[in-house]
Design a protein around this motif. Structure first.
Motif, short mmCIF file in Angstrom:
data_model
loop_
_atom_site.label_atom_id
_atom_site.label_comp_id
_atom_site.label_asym_id
_atom_site.label_seq_id
_atom_site.Cartn_x
_atom_site.Cartn_y
_atom_site.Cartn_z
N GLU A 94 -14.18 5.12 -5.41
CA GLU A 94 -14.10 6.15 -4.37
C GLU A 94 -15.39 6.25 -3.56
OE1 GLU A 94 -11.08 9.52 -6.07
OE2 GLU A 94 -13.08 9.51 -6.95
N GLY A 113 -38.20 15.91 -0.36
CA GLY A 113 -39.15 14.79 -0.25
C GLY A 113 -40.04 14.86 0.98
N HIS A 114 -40.05 13.77 1.72
CA HIS A 114 -40.92 13.63 2.89
C HIS A 114 -40.07 13.19 4.08
CE1 HIS A 114 -44.20 13.77 0.00
NE2 HIS A 114 -43.42 13.01 -0.75
N GLN A 156 -37.03 20.85 2.56
CA GLN A 156 -37.80 20.77 1.32
C GLN A 156 -37.50 19.49 0.52
OE1 GLN A 156 -38.56 24.53 -0.54
NE2 GLN A 156 -37.45 25.61 1.04
N ILE A 190 -16.59 11.64 -9.22
CA ILE A 190 -16.26 10.56 -8.27
C ILE A 190 -16.09 9.27 -9.07
CG2 ILE A 190 -18.66 9.98 -7.62
CD1 ILE A 190 -17.61 9.80 -4.72
N GLY A 229 -25.39 10.68 -0.06
CA GLY A 229 -26.12 10.01 -1.15
C GLY A 229 -26.77 11.02 -2.07
N ILE A 247 -24.29 1.53 -1.54
CA ILE A 247 -25.68 1.88 -1.18
C ILE A 247 -25.64 2.53 0.20
CG2 ILE A 247 -26.24 -0.48 -0.37
CD1 ILE A 247 -29.16 0.22 -1.38
N ASP A 280 -42.35 16.93 -3.80
CA ASP A 280 -41.77 16.62 -5.12
C ASP A 280 -40.44 17.35 -5.28
OD1 ASP A 280 -43.98 15.18 -5.71
OD2 ASP A 280 -44.65 16.41 -7.40
N GLY A 283 -30.44 4.36 0.12
CA GLY A 283 -31.20 3.60 -0.88
C GLY A 283 -32.38 4.36 -1.48
N GLN A 284 -32.53 5.65 -1.15
CA GLN A 284 -33.74 6.38 -1.58
C GLN A 284 -33.74 6.73 -3.07
OE1 GLN A 284 -36.49 6.93 0.65
NE2 GLN A 284 -35.16 5.31 1.40
N SER A 285 -32.57 6.74 -3.68
CA SER A 285 -32.51 6.92 -5.13
C SER A 285 -32.07 5.63 -5.81
CB SER A 285 -31.52 8.04 -5.49
OG SER A 285 -32.05 9.27 -5.10
C1 LIG Z 1 -40.51 9.67 -2.41
C2 LIG Z 1 -39.18 10.34 -2.64
C3 LIG Z 1 -39.14 11.73 -2.77
C4 LIG Z 1 -37.92 12.36 -2.97
N1 LIG Z 1 -37.89 13.73 -3.08
C5 LIG Z 1 -36.71 14.36 -3.20
C6 LIG Z 1 -36.62 15.79 -3.25
O1 LIG Z 1 -37.61 16.51 -3.17
N2 LIG Z 1 -35.39 16.33 -3.36
C7 LIG Z 1 -34.24 15.58 -3.44
O2 LIG Z 1 -33.15 16.13 -3.54
N3 LIG Z 1 -34.29 14.25 -3.41
C8 LIG Z 1 -35.50 13.62 -3.30
N4 LIG Z 1 -35.53 12.26 -3.28
C9 LIG Z 1 -34.29 11.51 -3.52
C10 LIG Z 1 -33.51 11.28 -2.25
O3 LIG Z 1 -33.66 12.29 -1.30
C11 LIG Z 1 -32.04 11.32 -2.47
O4 LIG Z 1 -31.53 11.25 -3.70
C12 LIG Z 1 -31.28 10.58 -1.51
O5 LIG Z 1 -31.78 10.54 -0.27
C13 LIG Z 1 -30.08 9.86 -1.83
O6 LIG Z 1 -29.38 9.51 -0.65
P1 LIG Z 1 -29.31 8.02 -0.22
O7 LIG Z 1 -28.51 8.01 1.03
O8 LIG Z 1 -30.68 7.44 -0.13
O9 LIG Z 1 -28.47 7.43 -1.41
P2 LIG Z 1 -28.59 6.04 -2.25
O10 LIG Z 1 -29.93 5.97 -2.90
O11 LIG Z 1 -28.20 4.92 -1.35
O12 LIG Z 1 -27.46 6.30 -3.29
C14 LIG Z 1 -27.61 7.27 -4.32
C15 LIG Z 1 -26.36 7.26 -5.19
O13 LIG Z 1 -25.25 7.77 -4.48
C16 LIG Z 1 -24.20 6.80 -4.39
N5 LIG Z 1 -23.66 6.97 -3.05
C17 LIG Z 1 -24.37 7.06 -1.89
N6 LIG Z 1 -23.56 7.35 -0.87
C18 LIG Z 1 -22.30 7.42 -1.39
C19 LIG Z 1 -21.02 7.71 -0.84
N7 LIG Z 1 -20.86 8.00 0.45
N8 LIG Z 1 -19.95 7.70 -1.66
C20 LIG Z 1 -20.09 7.42 -2.98
N9 LIG Z 1 -21.28 7.16 -3.56
C21 LIG Z 1 -22.37 7.16 -2.77
C22 LIG Z 1 -24.86 5.47 -4.66
O14 LIG Z 1 -23.94 4.53 -5.18
C23 LIG Z 1 -25.93 5.88 -5.66
O15 LIG Z 1 -25.35 6.02 -6.93
C24 LIG Z 1 -36.73 11.59 -3.07
C25 LIG Z 1 -36.78 10.19 -2.95
C26 LIG Z 1 -37.98 9.57 -2.73
C27 LIG Z 1 -38.00 8.07 -2.60
#
Ligand SMILES: Cc1cc2nc3c(=O)[nH]c(=O)nc-3n(C[C@H](O)[C@H](O)C(O)COP(=O)(O)OP(=O)(O)OC[C@H]3O[C@@H](n4cnc5c(N)ncnc54)[C@H](O)[C@@H]3O)c2cc1C
Length: 291
Positions: free
Chosen positions: A167, A104-105, A102, A163, A116, A31, A194, A34-36
């Motif tokens: 890894e 999200g927010h 572009q 991946i 992520g 994690i 969005d 955590g946004q996805s």
């Molecule tokens: C309200 C909202 C709006 C959004 N709008 C958009 C948008 O417009 N465009 C967009 O692209 N995304 C959008 N998102 C999604 C979000 O931006 C991403 O997908 C994101 O930020 C994922 O990164 P994270 O660090 O939060 O990953 P996490 O949620 O922590 O992880 C995502 C996945 O990646 C894996 N992971 C994370 N880091 C690693 C690593 N270093 N090595 C191996 N695996 C890893 C995790 O195990 C999981 O499977 C939105 C999300 C929200 C909540």
């Protein structure tokens, strides 16, 4: 809804994280922001038994310009907002800055990491598309080896990348291209913040006579992974941008994309957007390159 129970670990070094991941095998999940992952767990679409939180790995939070290799290097844990605000990124690789604004927010970008988003690999996500356009690559580490994979091979299918469960993606690398360069990242979404219905992204250079000397054009939201339009290279190198050239590329885009209809848009509408955005993106990138 709440996620099912899981064990939680917060290592402080990459080595420790890789050991934990190796022990957990298929049951483990990284994690980052955590946004996805958190929404997916809350919806019970994923139920990892063991979460390995990499937020303590400060060694993976950096933005560097390796001038010897002309390479922008970004640590996987770098927050999207930090990359968005980086002058180094804006000066060397403005397409990345433009793509990130572009996503999200501001709140999602403050938590969401570069790595992520790339590992999550949503077909409409901005970062995978930008990485492919920029001919970037990722560095992936396991307990036993470090390997590099180009963006063209990394995205496999919908939400799936090259991946393994043991890894960690540690770094993204983007070649820095000099000369007269222009870029453009355009998308259409239903509402601000969005995911894109369709996005188009382009990077090009022009010579002293305004002829295109290199070009990469890619589309998101039209297939399960970002799609590189290889015809753009074949048609455009050595040419100046004209209406007839744009017409040719738009025709080839229409033939290349095979979007599916879903809740958000029909296949026909996505194809239409792909054509419109291709035109806009190429025109803006060319204008910027000629300045
Ligand atoms: C309200 C909202 C709006 C959004 N709008 C958009 C948008 O417009 N465009 C967009 O692209 N995304 C959008 N998102 C999604 C979000 O931006 C991403 O997908 C994101 O930020 C994922 O990164 P994270 O660090 O939060 O990953 P996490 O949620 O922590 O992880 C995502 C996945 O990646 C894996 N992971 C994370 N880091 C690693 C690593 N270093 N090595 C191996 N695996 C890893 C995790 O195990 C999981 O499977 C939105 C999300 C929200 C909540």
């Amino acid at each position: 809804m709440k996620p099912p129970k899981f064990d939680y670990y917060k290592p402080t070094t990459l080595k420790e994280a890789l050991n934990l991941l190796e022990e957990a095998g298929e049951d483990g999940k990284i994690i980052a922001g955590g946004q996805s992952l958190v929404p997916i767990m809350n919806m019970r679409l994923a139920s990892p038994k063991c979460l390995i939180d990499i937020n303590g790995l400060t060694e993976l939070d950096y933005i560097k310009n390796d001038e010897n290799q002309n390479l922008l290097q970004i640590g996987t844990l770098t927050r999207q907002s930090k990359v968005e605000e980086s002058e180094m990124v804006a000066n060397t690789c403005g397409l990345l800055t433009e793509a990130i604004t572009q996503i999200g927010h501001v709140q999602t970008r403050n938590r969401g990491t570069i790595g992520g988003s790339i590992v999550h690999a949503d077909p409409s996500a901005e970062l995978p598309l930008a990485l492919l356009t920029l001919n970037g690559s990722v560095q992936i580490a396991s307990k036993d080896e470090v390997r590099n994979v180009g963006a063209e091979d990394f995205f496999v299918t919908y939400l799936t990348t090259d991946i393994m469960p043991t890894e960690i993606l540690t770094e993204i690398n983007i070649p820095i291209i000099g000369g007269r360069r222009g870029y453009s990242f355009q998308e259409i979404a239903r509402r601000h913040g969005d995911f894109a219905l369709v996005a188009a992204s382009c990077y090009m250079t022009v010579d002293d006579h305004d002829k295109i000397s290199s070009i990469r054009l890619a589309l998101g939201g039209v297939e399960a992974i970002p799609l590189l339009i290889e015809d753009a290279e074949d048609f455009m190198i050595g040419e100046t941008l004209s209406d007839s050239l744009l017409g040719k590329i738009v025709e080839s885009v229409e033939l290349a994309v095979e979007p599916e209809s879903d809740l958000h848009a029909s296949a026909e509408y996505r194809t239409h957007l792909a054509k419109v955005l291709t035109k806009r993106t190429l025109t803006q990138a060319y204008e910027r390159a000629r300045r």
